[in-house]
Design an enzyme around this catalytic site. Structure first.
Site, PDB file in Angstrom:
ATOM      1  N   ASN A   1       0.870  -1.174   0.000  1.00 21.69           N
ATOM      2  CA  ASN A   1       0.000   0.000   0.000  1.00 21.69           C
ATOM      3  C   ASN A   1       0.910   1.229   0.000  1.00 21.69           C
ATOM      4  OD1 ASN A   1      -1.767   2.062   0.540  1.00 21.69           O
ATOM      5  ND2 ASN A   1      -2.313   1.362   2.610  1.00 21.69           N
TER       6      ASN A   1
ATOM      7  N   LYS B   1       0.132   4.264  -0.318  1.00 18.42           N
ATOM      8  CA  LYS B   1      -0.502   5.456   0.267  1.00 18.42           C
ATOM      9  C   LYS B   1      -0.280   6.674  -0.646  1.00 18.42           C
ATOM     10  CE  LYS B   1      -0.166   3.284   4.732  1.00 18.42           C
ATOM     11  NZ  LYS B   1      -0.016   3.405   6.180  1.00 18.42           N
TER      12      LYS B   1
ATOM     13  N   HIS C   1      -9.483   1.219   5.054  1.00 13.23           N
ATOM     14  CA  HIS C   1      -8.190   1.385   5.723  1.00 13.23           C
ATOM     15  C   HIS C   1      -8.364   2.332   6.912  1.00 13.23           C
ATOM     16  CE1 HIS C   1      -4.070   2.615   6.506  1.00 13.23           C
ATOM     17  NE2 HIS C   1      -3.701   1.500   5.910  1.00 13.23           N
TER      18      HIS C   1
ATOM     19  N   GLU D   1      -6.722   4.722   7.939  1.00 13.51           N
ATOM     20  CA  GLU D   1      -6.531   6.148   7.620  1.00 13.51           C
ATOM     21  C   GLU D   1      -7.789   6.722   6.961  1.00 13.51           C
ATOM     22  OE1 GLU D   1      -2.825   5.619   5.519  1.00 13.51           O
ATOM     23  OE2 GLU D   1      -1.894   5.052   7.416  1.00 13.51           O
TER      24      GLU D   1
ATOM     25  N   GLU E   1      -5.237  -4.899  10.728  1.00 14.09           N
ATOM     26  CA  GLU E   1      -4.211  -3.875  10.890  1.00 14.09           C
ATOM     27  C   GLU E   1      -4.466  -3.102  12.178  1.00 14.09           C
ATOM     28  OE1 GLU E   1      -2.313  -2.815   6.858  1.00 14.09           O
ATOM     29  OE2 GLU E   1      -4.051  -1.510   7.144  1.00 14.09           O
TER      30      GLU E   1
ATOM     31  N   GLY F   1       2.622   2.241  10.729  1.00 19.64           N
ATOM     32  CA  GLY F   1       3.569   3.332  10.558  1.00 19.64           C
ATOM     33  C   GLY F   1       4.314   3.706  11.827  1.00 19.64           C
TER      34      GLY F   1
ATOM     35  N   SER G   1       3.544  -2.194  10.227  1.00 22.75           N
ATOM     36  CA  SER G   1       4.995  -2.248  10.380  1.00 22.75           C
ATOM     37  C   SER G   1       5.599  -3.598   9.986  1.00 22.75           C
ATOM     38  CB  SER G   1       5.417  -1.853  11.797  1.00 22.75           C
ATOM     39  OG  SER G   1       5.001  -0.519  12.072  1.00 22.75           O
TER      40      SER G   1
HETATM   41  P1  PGA Z   1       2.907   0.268   7.622  1.00 21.47           P
HETATM   42  O1  PGA Z   1       1.428   0.498   7.007  1.00 21.47           O
HETATM   43  O2  PGA Z   1       3.425  -0.995   7.026  1.00 21.47           O
HETATM   44  O3  PGA Z   1       3.682   1.479   7.206  1.00 21.47           O
HETATM   45  O4  PGA Z   1       2.736   0.168   9.100  1.00 21.47           O
HETATM   46  C1  PGA Z   1       0.551  -0.574   6.837  1.00 21.47           C
HETATM   47  C2  PGA Z   1      -0.751  -0.090   6.261  1.00 21.47           C
HETATM   48  O5  PGA Z   1      -1.203   1.000   6.609  1.00 21.47           O
HETATM   49  O6  PGA Z   1      -1.365  -0.789   5.427  1.00 21.47           O
END
Ligand code: PGA
Length: 250
Positions: free
Chosen positions: A9, A11, A95, A97, A167, A173, A213
């Protein structure tokens, strides 16, 4: 039975030339193991340019979100058929976010889920609790609610093709990963929720990815767990070497 799926992803990162370079580098690093699926989810404007790079490689293309209506006066939004015409076969839905920053509710996530499935694409439904919810002992309840809400109006055959990504918000992140045990436990819980909604066959067949992560150092351990069928990777999917190592996990 459940074919592993490794998804990146990206983003809101990468211009079109950068995205094409990254796709080329990932393609060069992938050993082409047919026992696993690889999916790239670049920003919307990069979808078609990345699709041209991926060609017939077998690496698939997904979008990060969509609008659930087919077309119309929805300034700034992108529909399923637009995504399909850009080469997408998958769409990330819900997601954290999107939920936290853009206010997407469980019911909106459910509409998007139905839109993706009725268009015969594969939804990657994201669920996961916040740190406060985990500390309050509500993690399982929150995840069960998110899964059940998103599956409202989704029939058994559609549920079977769907993919769920667990997640935990506190791991996205942050560099803090759920332990393989924590992730596996939650995935088992999600299977119980699916079992309650659809029965054992769906519970056993649906792929559940872990996200938060994931990187080249922890992927092997995570993938050893029986209920973890893949990974949804953010930060580490932006570095070709890291993501190539992840998709070639042992
Ligand atoms: P990350 O993000 O691997 O940077 O923690 C995962 C995601 O948001 O799908």
């Amino acid at each position: 039975m459940r074919k592993p799926l490794l998804a990146g992803n990206w983003k809101m990162n990468m211009t079109i030339p950068q995205a094409q370079d990254l796709a080329r580098a990932i393609l060069a690093g992938f050993r082409g193991d047919t026992g696993r699926e690889v999916l790239l989810c670049p920003p919307a404007v990069c979808l078609s340019p990345v699709h041209r790079i991926l060609g017939q490689s077998g690496i698939m293309l997904g979008a990060q979100t969509l609008h659930h209506e087919a077309s119309g006066a929805y300034t700034g939004e992108v529909s399923l058929e637009m995504l399909r015409s850009a080469g997408c076969t998958h769409v990330i839905i819900g997601h954290s976010e999107r939920r936290a920053i853009f206010g997407e509710s469980d019911s909106l996530v459910a509409r998007k889920m139905r839109a993706v499935l009725s268009g015969r694409m594969v939804p990657l439904l994201c669920v996961g609790e916040t740190l406060a919810e985990r500390k309050a002992g509500q993690a399982e309840e929150v995840v069960a609610r998110q899964v059940s809400a998103a599956c409202a109006g989704v029939g058994t055959s559609d549920a079977l093709v769907s993919v769920i990504a667990y997640e935990p918000v506190w791991a996205i992140g942050t560099g803090e990963t759920a332990t393989p045990e924590q992730a596996d436990d939650m995935h088992a819980h999600i299977r119980r929720v699916l079992g309650g909604l659809y029965g054992e066959q769906v519970a056993d067949s649906v792929r559940i990815l872990y996200g938060g992560s994931v990187n080249e150092k922890n992927v092997d351990e995570l993938m050893k767990k029986p209920n973890i069928d893949g990974a949804l990777v953010g930060g580490a999917s932006l570095k070709a070497e890291s993501f190539a190592r992840i998709i070639n996990y042992k």
